[in-house]
Write an enzyme that holds these catalytic residues in place. Structure first.
Site, PDB file in Angstrom:
ATOM      1  N   SER A   1      26.557   5.034 -30.521  1.00  0.00           N
ATOM      2  CA  SER A   1      27.615   4.238 -31.157  1.00  0.00           C
ATOM      3  C   SER A   1      27.665   4.341 -32.669  1.00  0.00           C
ATOM      4  O   SER A   1      28.597   3.801 -33.282  1.00  0.00           O
ATOM      5  CB  SER A   1      27.477   2.764 -30.759  1.00  0.00           C
ATOM      6  OG  SER A   1      27.995   2.556 -29.478  1.00  0.00           O
TER       7      SER A   1
ATOM      8  N   THR B   1      22.233   4.497  -9.610  1.00  0.00           N
ATOM      9  CA  THR B   1      20.844   4.849  -9.896  1.00  0.00           C
ATOM     10  C   THR B   1      20.800   5.975 -10.910  1.00  0.00           C
ATOM     11  O   THR B   1      21.790   6.683 -11.129  1.00  0.00           O
ATOM     12  CB  THR B   1      20.105   5.311  -8.621  1.00  0.00           C
ATOM     13  OG1 THR B   1      20.627   6.580  -8.209  1.00  0.00           O
ATOM     14  CG2 THR B   1      20.258   4.298  -7.501  1.00  0.00           C
TER      15      THR B   1
ATOM     16  N   TYR C   1      31.841  -6.816 -27.705  1.00  0.00           N
ATOM     17  CA  TYR C   1      31.709  -5.377 -27.950  1.00  0.00           C
ATOM     18  C   TYR C   1      32.288  -4.598 -26.779  1.00  0.00           C
ATOM     19  O   TYR C   1      31.896  -4.791 -25.630  1.00  0.00           O
ATOM     20  CB  TYR C   1      30.235  -5.050 -28.127  1.00  0.00           C
ATOM     21  CG  TYR C   1      29.919  -3.683 -28.677  1.00  0.00           C
ATOM     22  CD1 TYR C   1      29.757  -3.495 -30.040  1.00  0.00           C
ATOM     23  CD2 TYR C   1      29.721  -2.597 -27.839  1.00  0.00           C
ATOM     24  CE1 TYR C   1      29.415  -2.252 -30.557  1.00  0.00           C
ATOM     25  CE2 TYR C   1      29.383  -1.356 -28.339  1.00  0.00           C
ATOM     26  CZ  TYR C   1      29.235  -1.188 -29.698  1.00  0.00           C
ATOM     27  OH  TYR C   1      28.894   0.039 -30.212  1.00  0.00           O
ATOM     28  N   SER C   2      33.228  -3.716 -27.065  1.00  0.00           N
ATOM     29  CA  SER C   2      33.876  -2.936 -26.012  1.00  0.00           C
ATOM     30  C   SER C   2      34.079  -1.503 -26.476  1.00  0.00           C
ATOM     31  O   SER C   2      34.804  -1.258 -27.444  1.00  0.00           O
ATOM     32  CB  SER C   2      35.223  -3.556 -25.627  1.00  0.00           C
ATOM     33  OG  SER C   2      35.911  -2.727 -24.710  1.00  0.00           O
ATOM     34  N   ASN C   3      33.480  -0.574 -25.767  1.00  0.00           N
ATOM     35  CA  ASN C   3      33.652   0.833 -26.103  1.00  0.00           C
ATOM     36  C   ASN C   3      35.074   1.313 -25.878  1.00  0.00           C
ATOM     37  O   ASN C   3      35.502   2.295 -26.480  1.00  0.00           O
ATOM     38  CB  ASN C   3      32.667   1.663 -25.284  1.00  0.00           C
ATOM     39  CG  ASN C   3      31.238   1.352 -25.672  1.00  0.00           C
ATOM     40  OD1 ASN C   3      30.786   1.695 -26.745  1.00  0.00           O
ATOM     41  ND2 ASN C   3      30.530   0.651 -24.803  1.00  0.00           N
TER      42      ASN C   3
ATOM     43  N   THR D   1      23.888   0.814 -35.133  1.00  0.00           N
ATOM     44  CA  THR D   1      22.885   1.261 -34.189  1.00  0.00           C
ATOM     45  C   THR D   1      23.569   1.992 -33.048  1.00  0.00           C
ATOM     46  O   THR D   1      24.769   1.847 -32.828  1.00  0.00           O
ATOM     47  CB  THR D   1      22.083   0.079 -33.618  1.00  0.00           C
ATOM     48  OG1 THR D   1      22.982  -0.798 -32.931  1.00  0.00           O
ATOM     49  CG2 THR D   1      21.373  -0.673 -34.719  1.00  0.00           C
ATOM     50  N   GLY D   2      22.800   2.767 -32.312  1.00  0.00           N
ATOM     51  CA  GLY D   2      23.379   3.485 -31.190  1.00  0.00           C
ATOM     52  C   GLY D   2      22.321   3.897 -30.191  1.00  0.00           C
ATOM     53  O   GLY D   2      21.161   4.099 -30.546  1.00  0.00           O
TER      54      GLY D   2
END
Length: 416
Positions: A110, A174, A210-212, A348-349
């Site tokens: 991000s 998974t 927070y939304s990508n 941050t990411g």
């Protein structure tokens, strides 16, 4: 995935362990979630009193502590106008003794958002966009209620638009499922389909989440406004002028070229977990929300130039660094208030085996960039606080870790 976890100093060890246990237990769901936590708003403040070079031994000790049980490898660079410190710890690849290359390349997750936001604000400065423009104006029919969602809402995560990565666990329940699909190519439109049909989280501008999806939409807006790929605009406006030669937006290329450390995810086997190498994968699943590859030196160069006023004028930079009242998030920038005085700005990411923290003083005078390859259940948050204090506060300040609360967004080793 992109998962940013906000922690206070008093909760650092427990928060890290909880985050890593969650990643181990929930598999791909914890590896594909691009989210960020909230914190109290960070007020504008002067640069911290870091007149002297930091203590190199303290910086290296923090990296060594990360690699002692919470990471397979870690690297960092601290830079100001007069000197540079670089260090690393751990191994570049599990099962080998190869050291982590301090100049190595890594996936930044991000942190990509700061670059996209900078391009959007440059277009605002050129009057090709306005922060009050609606999504509907630029992307008609793409988002329900897009006539009420502005570019400002997208940049600051106040749009209420559903986060598409919250549905990835349905596709990849998974880690084994995720690994099998590591070469799949995603288009931005396919990412938006994952969010389609989901009700808004709140009315635009009334809250923060927070939304990508917000930054996938912004990538498309940049392309519509300029007639060029968003990646081409990042390259033209930021990477080339700043000579960030080791930074790229890889698109659908799954390979991490040049010197680099390997990233891992936990694969469940025989009642325990074994590391599966996820260094090679197609990053189009993140696109404008988190696809970038870079180095510590390049990230420091970018955040130093941005906060030093070389990429945006004073008014736009001020808007970029105005945090939402109930979060530490401006327009593509996170903030961190130091106990020794001053506010850091950066992002941050985390994406599939790689965690990044990149911060700069408000005047762009000093920067820290850190890359971690999480593996194990050791503490990462405590050494991270020590690293930040050693980098930005007077020598010896790291010993005061418990003296004052400090919140740091430390992503998990997945997607943030």
């Amino acid at each position: 995935m992109l998962v940013d976890v906000m922690v206070s100093k008093g909760d650092l060890g427990e928060a890290t362990m909880a985050t890593r246990r969650t990643m181990l237990r929930s598999g791909a769901a914890a590896a594909v979630a691009l989210t960020a936590g909230t914190a109290t708003a960070a007020p504008a403040a002067a640069a911290p009193p870091a007149a002297k070079p930091p203590n190199a031994a303290a910086l290296q000790a923090a990296l060594d502590a990360m690699a002692a049980g919470g990471a397979s490898g870690v690297l960092a660079e601290v830079r100001d106008r007069h000197w540079v410190w670089r260090g690393s710890a751990g191994v570049a690849e599990l099962g080998t003794s190869r050291p982590v290359p301090p100049h190595g390349r890594f996936r930044v997750g991000s942190v990509t958002k700061s670059f996209v936001a900078t391009v959007v604000l440059q277009l605002v400065g050129e009057r090709r966009l306005a922060l009050t423009d609606t999504v509907e104006r630029w992307l008609p029919g793409v988002v329900p209620g897009g006539d009420r969602i502005t570019l400002h809402h997208l940049l600051q995560h106040t749009s209420g638009v559903f986060n598409y990565t919250d549905r990835l666990d349905e596709l990849y329940p998974t880690v084994a499922d995720l690994v099998r699909a590591r070469y799949r190519k995603w288009t931005p439109q396919e990412l938006l389909v994952l969010a389609a049909g989901q009700p808004p989280l709140f009315e635009p501008g009334t809250s923060w989440s927070y939304s990508n999806t917000n930054y996938v939409l912004l990538g498309l807006v940049v392309q519509r406004a300029t007639g060029r790929r968003y990646a081409a605009e990042v390259e033209r406006r930021i990477l080339r002028p700043l000579r960030m030669r080791d930074t790229e937006l890889p698109g659908t290329s799954p390979f991490l070229t040049g010197p680099h450390s390997h990233g891992y995810l936990p694969l469940e086997r025989d009642g325990g977990y074994v590391p599966v190498d996820i260094t090679v994968f197609n990053p189009s699943i993140a696109w404008a929300a988190g696809e970038m590859v870079s180095t510590a030196a390049d990230l420091n160069r970018f955040y130093g130039a941005l906060n030093g006023g070389r990429l945006l004028g004073p008014a736009l930079l001020s808007q970029m660094r105005t945090s939402y009242p109930e979060a530490d998030y401006g327009l593509g920038l996170q903030s961190l208030v130091l106990p020794c005085g001053g506010t850091l700005w950066g992002h941050t990411g985390g994406i599939f085996g790689y965690v990044t923290v990149a911060m700069s003083t408000s005047d762009g005078g000093r920067q820290l960039a850190l890359s971690v390859n999480p593996w194990g259940d050791g503490d990462l948050d405590g050494p991270l606080v020590d690293l930040v204090l050693a980098a930005f506060c007077d020598p010896g300040a790291a010993s005061a870790r418990s003296a004052a609360p400090m919140r740091i967004a430390m992503p998990s080793g997945s997607w943030a």
